[in-house]
Design a protein around this motif. Structure first.
Motif, PDB file in Angstrom:
ATOM      1  N   VAL A  55       0.797  -1.222   0.000  1.00 15.86           N
ATOM      2  CA  VAL A  55       0.000   0.000   0.000  1.00 15.86           C
ATOM      3  C   VAL A  55       0.840   1.287   0.000  1.00 15.86           C
ATOM      4  N   GLY A  56       1.820   1.363  -0.867  1.00 15.14           N
ATOM      5  CA  GLY A  56       2.577   2.590  -1.013  1.00 15.14           C
ATOM      6  C   GLY A  56       3.632   2.822   0.054  1.00 15.14           C
ATOM      7  N   ILE A  57       3.866   1.847   0.907  1.00 13.59           N
ATOM      8  CA  ILE A  57       4.860   1.983   1.968  1.00 13.59           C
ATOM      9  C   ILE A  57       6.152   1.316   1.506  1.00 13.59           C
ATOM     10  N   PRO A  58       7.315   1.943   1.718  1.00 12.01           N
ATOM     11  CA  PRO A  58       8.585   1.365   1.271  1.00 12.01           C
ATOM     12  C   PRO A  58       8.788  -0.055   1.804  1.00 12.01           C
ATOM     13  N   ILE A  59       9.444  -0.890   1.007  1.00  9.15           N
ATOM     14  CA  ILE A  59       9.640  -2.285   1.375  1.00  9.15           C
ATOM     15  C   ILE A  59      10.361  -2.428   2.706  1.00  9.15           C
ATOM     16  N   ASN A  60      11.309  -1.519   2.999  1.00  8.85           N
ATOM     17  CA  ASN A  60      12.042  -1.641   4.262  1.00  8.85           C
ATOM     18  C   ASN A  60      11.231  -1.182   5.465  1.00  8.85           C
ATOM     19  N   CYS A  61       9.977  -0.801   5.226  1.00  7.99           N
ATOM     20  CA  CYS A  61       9.071  -0.434   6.320  1.00  7.99           C
ATOM     21  C   CYS A  61       7.884  -1.400   6.406  1.00  7.99           C
ATOM     22  N   ILE A  62       8.013  -2.573   5.766  1.00  5.05           N
ATOM     23  CA  ILE A  62       6.972  -3.589   5.798  1.00  5.05           C
ATOM     24  C   ILE A  62       7.539  -4.847   6.447  1.00  5.05           C
ATOM     25  N   PHE A  63       6.794  -5.407   7.406  1.00  2.90           N
ATOM     26  CA  PHE A  63       7.312  -6.531   8.173  1.00  2.90           C
ATOM     27  C   PHE A  63       6.305  -7.681   8.200  1.00  2.90           C
ATOM     28  N   PRO A  64       6.777  -8.904   7.918  1.00  5.19           N
ATOM     29  CA  PRO A  64       5.891 -10.068   7.917  1.00  5.19           C
ATOM     30  C   PRO A  64       5.583 -10.533   9.334  1.00  5.19           C
ATOM     31  N   VAL A  65       4.368 -11.009   9.553  1.00  7.33           N
ATOM     32  CA  VAL A  65       3.952 -11.455  10.886  1.00  7.33           C
ATOM     33  C   VAL A  65       3.101 -12.720  10.775  1.00  7.33           C
ATOM     34  N   LYS A  66       3.384 -13.655  11.643  1.00  4.96           N
ATOM     35  CA  LYS A  66       2.513 -14.824  11.846  1.00  4.96           C
ATOM     36  C   LYS A  66       1.896 -14.650  13.234  1.00  4.96           C
ATOM     37  N   ASN A  67       0.603 -14.315  13.281  1.00  5.22           N
ATOM     38  CA  ASN A  67      -0.073 -14.129  14.563  1.00  5.22           C
ATOM     39  C   ASN A  67      -0.413 -15.468  15.204  1.00  5.22           C
ATOM     40  N   TYR A  68      -0.569 -15.439  16.526  1.00  7.97           N
ATOM     41  CA  TYR A  68      -1.149 -16.592  17.204  1.00  7.97           C
ATOM     42  C   TYR A  68      -2.648 -16.559  16.951  1.00  7.97           C
ATOM     43  N   HIS A  69      -3.173 -17.673  16.477  1.00  7.94           N
ATOM     44  CA  HIS A  69      -4.598 -17.714  16.146  1.00  7.94           C
ATOM     45  C   HIS A  69      -5.255 -18.995  16.668  1.00  7.94           C
ATOM     46  N   SER A  70      -4.786 -20.130  16.184  1.00  8.63           N
ATOM     47  CA  SER A  70      -5.349 -21.410  16.622  1.00  8.63           C
ATOM     48  C   SER A  70      -4.469 -22.107  17.645  1.00  8.63           C
ATOM     49  N   GLU A  71      -3.248 -21.592  17.840  1.00 10.23           N
ATOM     50  CA  GLU A  71      -2.302 -22.235  18.746  1.00 10.23           C
ATOM     51  C   GLU A  71      -2.731 -22.081  20.203  1.00 10.23           C
TER      52      GLU A  71
END
Length: 283
Positions: free
Chosen positions: A233-249
């Motif tokens: 969404v228009g944000i620089p790649i070095n300001c985007i971070f991948p996340v795996k949330n706790y959901h079913s764990e």
């Protein structure tokens, strides 16, 4: 002799070298973070499309820092509508006190057109400036008035937002309609006017990318995830971070913890730089 029908090797979905690295000191940094000014509080505002995982990220951060799976922020796995209705501040327990940063959750963006919107963008600007109190329900038809009981007439620096985080579902980022993308940009424009820095987190990466679902530690070596960042969404790649949330764990996983803390560390550092800049300008 080799077979005439020998198969071509399937290209690996993983890079030889990671395009980013998690830092084993991330959790230590988060747990020991202190703003420069005494009694200062760093405020993080989460926004993004309905169902992107804002509340789940708050629960995930809380889970890692409490060393157990927490479910303080309510989430819904059945509704396609927005489950979070009110502007809410979440403080995270640190022994007998609280960590010096808070996370704000708000109603998700679900726009089909400018006429059919779920929040009034001007209300988001009021939230960024610290004028909205907890419990306020965003109204798409009317912005918050100064006479409303949820209007904070005299916000302190602690009430103001110091970093804006756009939360996006990695499965649907390329499927967002133009109205939703425009709504996200409108919120970002308001933050830019106030000189508030912005980052983004990609959630549900395990659902979107099989190589990560197989092994969360592949997150920084995934070719497809790196490519997906380029259409964000228009944000620089070095300001985007991948996340795996706790959901079913039901139990914590050190590899999931590492991904969550890496994102949170960058969010805190970004907000802290902005906060320190403001404090310097006041001296």
């Amino acid at each position: 002799m080799g077979s005439l029908f020998s198969k071509t090797a399937t290209p690996s979905p993983l890079l030889e070298k990671p395009w980013s690295r998690e830092n084993p000191t991330d959790q230590h940094f988060v747990k020991n973070y202190k703003p420069q000014a005494e009694e200062q509080q760093l405020r993080i505002l989460l926004h993004g499309p309905v169902g992107a995982g804002k509340s789940s990220f708050i629960n995930s951060v809380n889970s890692v820092l409490q060393n157990r799976v927490c479910r303080e922020a309510l989430v819904d796995n059945t509704s396609r509508d927005c489950f979070t209705k009110k502007y809410t501040t979440y403080r995270i327990q640190n022994g007998k006190t609280f960590y010096p940063f808070v996370l704000n959750d708000m109603m998700g963006l679900k726009y089909t057109s400018r006429r059919n919107r779920r929040i009034h963008v001007k209300d988001v600007k009021q939230a960024l400036k610290g004028h909205i109190k907890d419990g306020y329900s965003f109204n798409p038809e009317n912005k918050l008035s100064k006479g409303d009981r949820y209007y904070n007439r005299a916000p302190t620096e602690n009430n103001k937002v110091h970093v804006l985080v756009c939360v996006v579902d990695a499965n649907t980022v390329s499927l967002m309609n133009d109205a939703t993308v425009e709504a996200i940009q409108d919120v970002r424009d308001e933050a830019t006017d106030l000189e508030i820095p912005q980052v983004a987190i990609f959630t549900k990466i395990d659902e979107a990318f099989p190589e990560i679902n197989h092994d969360v530690t592949n997150v920084c070596k995934s070719k497809s995830l790196q490519e997906k960042f380029s259409i964000a969404v228009g944000i620089p790649i070095n300001c985007i971070f991948p996340v795996k949330n706790y959901h079913s764990e039901t139990e914590l996983n050190p590899d999931i913890d590492a991904v969550i803390m890496n994102a949170l560390r960058h969010i805190i550092e970004t907000g802290n730089d902005s906060l320190n800049k403001k404090l310097r300008s006041q001296t």
